[in-house]
Design a protein around this motif. Structure first.
Motif, PDB file in Angstrom:
ATOM      1  N   ASP A   1       0.830  -1.202   0.000  1.00  0.00           N
ATOM      2  CA  ASP A   1       0.000   0.000   0.000  1.00  0.00           C
ATOM      3  C   ASP A   1       0.872   1.263   0.000  1.00  0.00           C
ATOM      4  O   ASP A   1       0.610   2.211  -0.733  1.00  0.00           O
ATOM      5  N   MET A   2       1.928   1.261   0.828  1.00  0.00           N
ATOM      6  CA  MET A   2       2.847   2.406   0.842  1.00  0.00           C
ATOM      7  C   MET A   2       3.500   2.595  -0.512  1.00  0.00           C
ATOM      8  O   MET A   2       3.619   3.723  -1.019  1.00  0.00           O
ATOM      9  N   ALA A   3       3.912   1.500  -1.123  1.00  0.00           N
ATOM     10  CA  ALA A   3       4.537   1.572  -2.443  1.00  0.00           C
ATOM     11  C   ALA A   3       3.540   2.064  -3.489  1.00  0.00           C
ATOM     12  O   ALA A   3       3.896   2.828  -4.392  1.00  0.00           O
ATOM     13  N   MET A   4       2.272   1.665  -3.354  1.00  0.00           N
ATOM     14  CA  MET A   4       1.245   2.115  -4.300  1.00  0.00           C
ATOM     15  C   MET A   4       1.051   3.624  -4.215  1.00  0.00           C
ATOM     16  O   MET A   4       0.952   4.307  -5.231  1.00  0.00           O
ATOM     17  N   TYR A   5       1.014   4.153  -3.002  1.00  0.00           N
ATOM     18  CA  TYR A   5       0.842   5.596  -2.867  1.00  0.00           C
ATOM     19  C   TYR A   5       2.033   6.350  -3.441  1.00  0.00           C
ATOM     20  O   TYR A   5       1.888   7.426  -4.018  1.00  0.00           O
ATOM     21  N   ARG A   6       3.210   5.769  -3.316  1.00  0.00           N
ATOM     22  CA  ARG A   6       4.393   6.377  -3.932  1.00  0.00           C
ATOM     23  C   ARG A   6       4.265   6.361  -5.458  1.00  0.00           C
ATOM     24  O   ARG A   6       4.587   7.337  -6.127  1.00  0.00           O
ATOM     25  N   ALA A   7       3.759   5.258  -6.010  1.00  0.00           N
ATOM     26  CA  ALA A   7       3.533   5.169  -7.454  1.00  0.00           C
ATOM     27  C   ALA A   7       2.516   6.213  -7.899  1.00  0.00           C
ATOM     28  O   ALA A   7       2.689   6.862  -8.936  1.00  0.00           O
ATOM     29  N   LYS A   8       1.459   6.417  -7.115  1.00  0.00           N
ATOM     30  CA  LYS A   8       0.442   7.419  -7.441  1.00  0.00           C
ATOM     31  C   LYS A   8       1.033   8.827  -7.448  1.00  0.00           C
ATOM     32  O   LYS A   8       0.716   9.643  -8.302  1.00  0.00           O
ATOM     33  N   GLU A   9       1.893   9.103  -6.460  1.00  0.00           N
ATOM     34  CA  GLU A   9       2.511  10.424  -6.367  1.00  0.00           C
ATOM     35  C   GLU A   9       3.389  10.716  -7.582  1.00  0.00           C
ATOM     36  O   GLU A   9       3.546  11.868  -7.974  1.00  0.00           O
ATOM     37  N   GLU A  10       3.947   9.686  -8.169  1.00  0.00           N
ATOM     38  CA  GLU A  10       4.887   9.857  -9.282  1.00  0.00           C
ATOM     39  C   GLU A  10       4.199   9.827 -10.640  1.00  0.00           C
ATOM     40  O   GLU A  10       4.861   9.918 -11.659  1.00  0.00           O
ATOM     41  N   GLY A  11       2.892   9.712 -10.673  1.00  0.00           N
ATOM     42  CA  GLY A  11       2.164   9.758 -11.935  1.00  0.00           C
ATOM     43  C   GLY A  11       1.350   8.505 -12.170  1.00  0.00           C
ATOM     44  O   GLY A  11       1.583   7.467 -11.568  1.00  0.00           O
ATOM     45  N   LYS A  12       0.386   8.629 -13.060  1.00  0.00           N
ATOM     46  CA  LYS A  12      -0.510   7.509 -13.346  1.00  0.00           C
ATOM     47  C   LYS A  12       0.188   6.431 -14.161  1.00  0.00           C
ATOM     48  O   LYS A  12       1.179   6.675 -14.824  1.00  0.00           O
ATOM     49  N   ASN A  13      -0.405   5.236 -14.091  1.00  0.00           N
ATOM     50  CA  ASN A  13       0.066   4.078 -14.845  1.00  0.00           C
ATOM     51  C   ASN A  13       1.528   3.775 -14.549  1.00  0.00           C
ATOM     52  O   ASN A  13       2.379   3.768 -15.417  1.00  0.00           O
ATOM     53  N   ASN A  14       1.776   3.505 -13.274  1.00  0.00           N
ATOM     54  CA  ASN A  14       3.119   3.404 -12.755  1.00  0.00           C
ATOM     55  C   ASN A  14       3.165   2.287 -11.706  1.00  0.00           C
ATOM     56  O   ASN A  14       2.146   1.952 -11.121  1.00  0.00           O
ATOM     57  N   PHE A  15       4.348   1.755 -11.433  1.00  0.00           N
ATOM     58  CA  PHE A  15       4.493   0.810 -10.329  1.00  0.00           C
ATOM     59  C   PHE A  15       5.766   1.133  -9.554  1.00  0.00           C
ATOM     60  O   PHE A  15       6.703   1.705 -10.081  1.00  0.00           O
ATOM     61  N   ARG A  16       5.730   0.776  -8.280  1.00  0.00           N
ATOM     62  CA  ARG A  16       6.887   0.967  -7.410  1.00  0.00           C
ATOM     63  C   ARG A  16       7.002  -0.222  -6.473  1.00  0.00           C
ATOM     64  O   ARG A  16       6.000  -0.740  -5.983  1.00  0.00           O
ATOM     65  N   PHE A  17       8.239  -0.616  -6.204  1.00  0.00           N
ATOM     66  CA  PHE A  17       8.518  -1.623  -5.199  1.00  0.00           C
ATOM     67  C   PHE A  17       8.596  -0.943  -3.846  1.00  0.00           C
ATOM     68  O   PHE A  17       9.040   0.203  -3.742  1.00  0.00           O
ATOM     69  N   PHE A  18       8.194  -1.652  -2.800  1.00  0.00           N
ATOM     70  CA  PHE A  18       8.352  -1.158  -1.442  1.00  0.00           C
ATOM     71  C   PHE A  18       9.833  -1.030  -1.140  1.00  0.00           C
ATOM     72  O   PHE A  18      10.645  -1.841  -1.568  1.00  0.00           O
ATOM     73  N   SER A  19      10.188   0.015  -0.402  1.00  0.00           N
ATOM     74  CA  SER A  19      11.566   0.168   0.065  1.00  0.00           C
ATOM     75  C   SER A  19      11.542   0.770   1.463  1.00  0.00           C
ATOM     76  O   SER A  19      10.605   1.481   1.827  1.00  0.00           O
ATOM     77  N   ALA A  20      12.575   0.484   2.225  1.00  0.00           N
ATOM     78  CA  ALA A  20      12.674   1.045   3.574  1.00  0.00           C
ATOM     79  C   ALA A  20      12.730   2.565   3.500  1.00  0.00           C
ATOM     80  O   ALA A  20      12.204   3.260   4.375  1.00  0.00           O
ATOM     81  N   GLU A  21      13.342   3.104   2.454  1.00  0.00           N
ATOM     82  CA  GLU A  21      13.414   4.558   2.263  1.00  0.00           C
ATOM     83  C   GLU A  21      12.015   5.153   2.120  1.00  0.00           C
ATOM     84  O   GLU A  21      11.702   6.176   2.720  1.00  0.00           O
TER      85      GLU A  21
END
Length: 148
Positions: free
Chosen positions: A100-120
């Motif tokens: 979920d945290m990684a998804m919100y990061r993907a949303k912040e960076e623009g639509k149609n995007n994916f992000r892996f979870f990271s400790a950062e």
């Protein structure tokens, strides 16, 4: 979608998205609606972030073609958060929270995007929560005036 075209169209969109998601992953994958417009895909038998990234890109590409709802052409995009067992958690709750945290990061960076979870990303999320709380506390101090 519900506000624009009605709940029937919104339901049809969710059904079409679910069908598209199921078609682009292996039969062994679990595709489930998590709530609202959020879906969860559980993959097994995948080794390495590269393979997971390939699946995420396939999912995003699968969502892009237009969907006709109530006579209107609509497009769906995705924001995907990825958490990998056991690196990002040993239980469903932790993996879900981290995805979920990684998804919100993907949303912040623009639509149609994916992000892996990271400790950062987790520490940035915690810092943002602390900053928001500090701002609320500062705004609540009696007699405090803020310049505009």
């Amino acid at each position: 979608m519900n506000d624009s075209l009605g709940h029937e169209a919104g339901d049809a969109l969710l059904i079409e998205v679910a069908d598209r998601l199921k078609r682009c992953v292996r039969d062994s994958a679990l595709v489930a609606r998590f709530g609202g417009d959020e879906f969860v895909i559980l993959l097994d038998g995948i080794s390495g972030r590269e393979q997971v990234a390939v699946v995420a890109e396939k999912v995003l590409a699968t969502l892009l073609p237009p969907i006709v709802l109530a006579g209107h052409e609509c497009r769906a995009t995705g924001s995907i958060g990825i958490a990998v067992y056991p690196d990002n958690g040993n239980d469903v709750q932790t993996l879900t929270k981290n995805a979920d945290m990684a998804m919100y990061r993907a949303k912040e960076e623009g639509k149609n995007n994916f992000r892996f979870f990271s400790a950062e990303a987790k520490s940035q999320s915690i810092e943002r929560l602390k900053l928001e709380a500090d701002l609320r506390h500062a705004a609540a101090i009696p007699g405090r005036k803020f310049a505009r």
